[in-house]
Scaffold this active site. Structure first.
Site, short mmCIF file in Angstrom:
data_model
loop_
_atom_site.label_atom_id
_atom_site.label_comp_id
_atom_site.label_asym_id
_atom_site.label_seq_id
_atom_site.Cartn_x
_atom_site.Cartn_y
_atom_site.Cartn_z
CD GLU A 88 -5.36 -4.21 -3.66
OE1 GLU A 88 -5.52 -3.82 -2.48
OE2 GLU A 88 -4.31 -4.72 -4.08
CB SER A 142 -0.98 -0.05 1.18
OG SER A 142 -1.99 0.93 1.04
#
Length: 575
Positions: free
Chosen positions: A347, A213
């Site tokens: 996601e 991330s």
């Protein structure tokens, strides 16, 4: 989040076990440049031993006049032998799971885990992990990132803290605050590893930088930085790249001024702004950040106010001298550093924590899901038309409903990760011919998808951060699986591929007969090749991994057509 906190404390996922019980474990001392660190011996799941050195300071505390500035080298530890049996303070932030404030400004600590420090023979590959958390929260500590399963593959793992939010990414160059202090913290760790890791039986000439991330976007910025490149040799970006829409800060100087005036409305000049921020408490600095978000950022669901910036001056510690999108188009900007890029299949599921409560807003305003990189003016007639096209493509005539909410998760996945992930992969294939690229799509939805379990999300697919528990043991969850289960096999595959890559620069080298499949790199194409010539070769990471072509191809083709219509082509994004 109260519901989640109650769930954690009442379920088998919550562990009250602290790392402090290790104080009485066998100790081991290692000399480093700054003094001697005293760690502890522990046992891996396979019965072998390892040594953990937790909470090692790697720079001077960034407090007082050092606040907001690049980290300063630490010459000596405060004690001749520094107790590193337990973790020290994390960087001040709000805990994602409990929503409680934690940590302090004296937080520049790293953790070193090694299978053995005394072993002879060849030094071990080193894997340095940068945690995610939207540049706002998180740490490198073992509550989420305990690396036992990676260590079983004979590598050394280093995890770290870096400054977050306004403390790590404030930008006011007129007052000497050049920005990206958090990135410079990460670079200081790489320099520390170069200087010291041989003393832990690590190879300073074989370092893999990996992250997830915001940590992955950080890795990508280091990958593009001539200042950082000498300190690592391979890179893995999990669910994050610096060209993604959420990664880079816009209007950074004005945001800094806005934050100061929330504390002191009379802070008119930059000097007054700087002094206000230097005098403010860390609680004020971090608590008021959200109030600097623009209406457009809130509408788009991008609540990340302080993050990396393009630095105005170029000096010896300038990590981001130009926008990463432009850097990606410089031929061989990335030298011969092999890379792994990839995303999870779901996601966007994590965004449904908020979006699932306001489906009507998305149904009535689909234009908010037009990427900022599309050359359409917000709230224009053109954006309304394009919003209708997006709504029709993803939801059909029924629109956004409880029954179709999983499709909103797909749109969130594309909007925040997959569109510009594909753009970056194609730019890399066209312009970075010296750097081999492996691409994956993690689709496994099983027992160790811990973020999905902890956040009680039931949408199909692998949620953002779900792959992490197939690499790390999440100690806060106090949960594991039987070695004979499918999830355990996926974990073995993940750890073997990631450590193979660290050792050999290839996740499935021909000499590893334990792997029955082969992960092929993405083909390079000439910079001038037609837009239809790029094909994204991808490993589908599931119970039975296999190579596929163009993951989510129909959805990505829809967006390729959008960019072709409004931006001339898919690779011409609006910054």
């Amino acid at each position: 989040m109260l519901k989640l906190t109650t769930f954690l404390k009442s379920s088998r996922f919550f562990s009250t076990t602290s790392v402090r019980w290790m104080r009485n474990a066998d100790r081991v001392n290692v000399k480093v440049h700054q003094g001697t660190v005293c760690g502890v011996r522990e046992t891996l799941p396979n019965g072998n031993g390892f040594c953990a050195f937790r909470g090692i300071p790697y720079a001077k505390p960034p407090v007082g006049e050092l606040r907001f500035n690049a980290p300063q080298p630490l010459e000596r530890f405060p004690q001749p032998v520094l107790d590193c049996s337990v973790e020290r303070d994390v960087c001040f932030s709000r805990n994602m799971f409990t929503q409680e404030l934690e940590g302090s400004e004296d937080c520049l600590h790293l953790n070193v885990y090694t299978p053995a420090v005394e072993r002879g023979g060849n030094p071990l590959p080193v894997m340095v992990f940068i945690h995610g958390g939207a540049f706002l929260f998180g740490s490198g500590n073992s509550d989420c990132y305990s690396p036992e399963y990676l260590l079983q593959e004979d590598v050394i793992v280093v995890t770290l803290n870096y400054r977050l939010g306004s403390l790590g990414f404030l930008h006011l160059p007129s007052q000497g605050v050049e920005g990206n202090a958090g990135l410079k913290d990460q670079l200081m760790v790489l320099k520390w590893v170069k200087q010291n890791i041989a003393n832990f039986n690590g190879d300073p000439n074989n370092v893999t930088l990996f992250g997830e991330s915001a940590g992955a976007a950080s890795v990508h910025l280091h990958l593009l930085s001539p200042v950082s490149q000498p300190y690592f040799h391979k890179a893995i970006c999990q669910s994050g790249l610096s060209v993604m829409e959420w990664a880079m800060q816009l209007d950074s100087v004005e945001r800094t001024r806005h934050l100061a005036r929330l504390i002191n409305p009379d802070a008119k000049t930059d000097e007054q702004v700087y002094r206000t921020l230097m005098d403010a408490s860390h609680v004020e600095l971090m608590g008021l950040m959200v109030n600097t978000l623009s209406a457009d950022e809130k509408r788009r669901g991008l609540p990340m106010p302080f993050k990396p910036v393009v630095e105005e001056s170029v000096g010896p510690d300038t990590i981001v001298p130009m926008h990463p999108f432009h850097a990606m188009q410089q031929p061989n900007r990335i030298p011969s550093i092999p890379i792994i890029f990839g995303n999870n299949s779901g996601e966007g599921i994590i965004m449904m924590l908020d979006a699932g409560k306001k489906l009507d807003l998305y149904d009535n305003d689909m234009a908010r899901m037009i990427p900022r990189t599309v050359n359409v003016a917000p709230e224009s007639a053109a954006s309304e038309r394009l919003g209708s096209e997006v709504k029709q493509f993803y939801f059909g005539s029924a629109g956004v409903t409880e029954e179709s909410a999983h499709k909103l998760a797909d749109l969130m996945t594309d909007y925040h990760f997959d569109i510009l992930g594909n753009t970056c992969a194609e730019l890399h294939a066209r312009h970075q011919h010296s750097s081999p690229m492996f691409y994956y799509n993690f689709t496994y939805d099983g027992e160790l998808n811990m973020y999905k379990r902890l956040l009680q999300l039931s949408y199909p697919g692998a949620c953002h951060a779900d792959e992490l528990s197939y690499l790390f043991l999440m100690r806060l969850a106090n949960y594991d699986v039987n070695p004979e289960t499918e999830a355990a096999q996926v974990r073995r595959n993940m750890c073997r591929m990631w450590t193979n890559f660290a050792k050999h620069g290839h996740p499935t080298p021909p000499n590893d007969q334990s792997i029955t499949y082969r992960w092929e790199p993405v083909d390079k194409i000439p910079p001038t090749a037609s837009s239809d010539s790029f094909q994204l070769q991808c490993l589908d990471i599931n119970a039975e991994p296999k190579m596929i072509l163009n993951p989510n191809g129909e959805r990505i083709q829809f967006w390729r057509n959008v960019y072709r219509q409004w931006n001339d082509n898919f690779l011409k994004v609006k910054l």
